[in-house]
Design a protein around this motif. Sequence first.
Motif, PDB file in Angstrom:
ATOM      1  N   LEU A 122       0.902  -1.193  -0.006  1.00 37.91           N
ATOM      2  CA  LEU A 122       0.035  -0.052   0.084  1.00 37.91           C
ATOM      3  C   LEU A 122       0.885   1.148  -0.018  1.00 37.91           C
ATOM      4  N   ASN A 123       0.172   2.336  -0.543  1.00 36.89           N
ATOM      5  CA  ASN A 123       0.990   3.695  -0.450  1.00 36.89           C
ATOM      6  C   ASN A 123       1.149   4.033   0.925  1.00 36.89           C
ATOM      7  N   GLU A 167     -13.842  -2.991  -6.322  1.00 32.58           N
ATOM      8  CA  GLU A 167     -13.343  -2.330  -7.586  1.00 32.58           C
ATOM      9  C   GLU A 167     -11.981  -1.693  -7.310  1.00 32.58           C
ATOM     10  N   ALA A 168     -12.094  -0.908  -6.385  1.00 34.64           N
ATOM     11  CA  ALA A 168     -10.670  -0.206  -5.883  1.00 34.64           C
ATOM     12  C   ALA A 168      -9.747  -1.170  -5.563  1.00 34.64           C
ATOM     13  N   VAL A 169     -10.163  -2.159  -4.648  1.00 30.22           N
ATOM     14  CA  VAL A 169      -9.002  -3.190  -4.235  1.00 30.22           C
ATOM     15  C   VAL A 169      -8.546  -3.811  -5.551  1.00 30.22           C
ATOM     16  N   LEU A 170      -9.229  -4.325  -6.407  1.00 22.95           N
ATOM     17  CA  LEU A 170      -8.893  -4.818  -7.678  1.00 22.95           C
ATOM     18  C   LEU A 170      -7.895  -3.846  -8.292  1.00 22.95           C
ATOM     19  N   ASN A 171      -8.158  -2.796  -8.410  1.00 21.56           N
ATOM     20  CA  ASN A 171      -7.489  -1.770  -9.428  1.00 21.56           C
ATOM     21  C   ASN A 171      -6.075  -1.757  -8.722  1.00 21.56           C
ATOM     22  N   GLY A 198      -1.853  -0.342  -8.742  1.00 16.39           N
ATOM     23  CA  GLY A 198      -1.782   0.701  -7.597  1.00 16.39           C
ATOM     24  C   GLY A 198      -0.788   0.464  -6.491  1.00 16.39           C
ATOM     25  N   MET A 199       0.111  -0.568  -6.680  1.00 13.10           N
ATOM     26  CA  MET A 199       0.949  -1.017  -5.641  1.00 13.10           C
ATOM     27  C   MET A 199       2.372  -0.134  -5.518  1.00 13.10           C
TER      28      MET A 199
END
Length: 345
Positions: free
Chosen positions: A238-239, A285-289, A294-295
Motif C-alpha cells: 500500500l502507498n 473494484e478499488a481493491v482490485l485496481n 496501484g501498488m
Amino acid sequence: MKFRLYLGVVGALLLMASCKDNGGSEVVDVQFVKPSHFPEPVYNFAENEVTTEGFVLGRTLFYDGKLSRDNSISCGSCHQQSAAFTHHGHDLSHGIDDQLGSRNAPPVMNLAWQSTFFWDGGVHDLDLFSLAPIENPVEMDEKLDVVLEKLRNDPRYPPLFNAAFGTPEISTGRLLKALSQFMLMCVSADSDYDRMLLGTGPDLSTEAMAGMETFNQKCASCHSGVLFTDYSFRNNGLNRAFNQDAGRERITLNPEDRFKFKVPSLRNVARTGPYMHDGRYYNLEAVLNYYASGMVDQENLDPLLRKSDGTPGIDLSANEKENIIAFLKTLSDEQFIRNPELAEQ
Ligand code: HEC
Ligand code: HEC
C-alpha cells in the motif's frame, strides 16, 4: 434448540423443531460445532467450554454500553452483525466522545481458528483480548474495576453470571471468558461458496467459477484455504504516503516487519468494507485496481507480489477483476449476518 450456524435451512428447521418453552422464554442449546470442511480450531476449548448460559452472558455483555465510560459504546457499536461484525461505513472506527481510532474494525468472525488478534497481531489470547477495547481511550475508555462494579450493581448480571459459572461472583476472568464464548460462536461457514463446496447448494455462476480459478492462482497464496487467510503478516505494497502505521513492527520492534499487517480473511468481504487496515478503499473494484496497478514498491514488499520482471503488482485483466469480484461475493453468508441468536436481544 440446537444452534448450528452452518447448516442453513436444515439448521433453521432443527432449531424450530427442538424449541422448548421455559416459562415463556426460549431455551437455546448452544454448542460449538466445527463445520465439516474447516480445519481443527486452535482455540483451547478445554479452558473455556462454550455453554448456553456462558454464550447468553457473553452476548449480553457484547451489546452492553456499560462496558464503556459513558455507557454509550458497546462492542456491538463497532462490530455490527449486518456488516459481518465490522463498523459499517467507517474507514477508521469511531469510539467514545466520537473519537477516531487509527484502524478499520475487522470482523468478529471465525476467531476459534485465529491465534493472533488485531491487524498487527498484538494480542495472542482471545480470553485476554477484550481488555484492550474496554480500556482503550479512543474506544470504550473504561477501567475494568469500574465495569465490574457497574455490572455488580445491575440486577440483571449476578443471575447471568450464576447461570454461566455456578456462582454470582463477577470477576475479570469470567467477564472475558463469557465474551470469548459469544465471539467463538460467530462462525461463518455457510456461504454460496461453502454450499457449492459441500454439494448442498447450486453451482456458482460461470463468472464466479472463472473468478475462483484466477483467485486460486493469484490471491490464494496469502488468502488461502477455507478461511481465506494463512494468518501471516505481510506488506502488500500500500502507498504509505498518507499513513505511516508501522503495523507488525510496533509489536516485534523488528524493522523487517515494518508495514506488515495480518492477511485478512475474505469471508463476507462484500459486507466488510471499507478495506485494508486503514479503510482506505471503499469498494472491491478499488481493491482490485490497486492490486493490478496501484501498488507502491517498498523494500520488504512481499515477494509474492512481484511480477517476473520485478515490478510490483498482479497482472489482472478487466475481465479477471470482474470475475474475482463475482467470486468474492459468493463468500457472503446470509445465515451469519441474519442469525437472530447472534443479534442484540
Ligand atoms: C470504537 C470501536 C470499537 C469498539 C467499541 C470495539 N472494537 Fe473491537 N476492534 C475495533 C478496531 C478498530 C479493531 C482493530 C484494531 C487494530 O487492529 O489495531 C478491533 C479489533 C477487534 C478484534 C480483533 C479481530 C481480529 O481479527 O484480529 C476483536 C476480537 C474485537 N475487536 C472484539 C471487540 C470486543 C469484544 C469489544 C468490546 C469489549 C470491542 N471489540 C469493542 C473497533 C472497536
Ligand atoms: C502477498 C500476500 C497477498 C496476496 C498475494 C494478496 N493479498 Fe490481499 N491482502 C494481503 C494483506 C497483507 C492485506 C492487508 C493489508 C493491510 O490492510 O495493510 C490484504 C488485504 C486484502 C483485502 C482487504 C480486506 C479487508 O477486510 O480489509 C482484499 C479485499 C484483498 N486483500 C483481496 C485480494 C485479492 C483479490 C488478491 C488477488 C488479486 C489478493 N488480495 C492478493 C495480502 C495479500
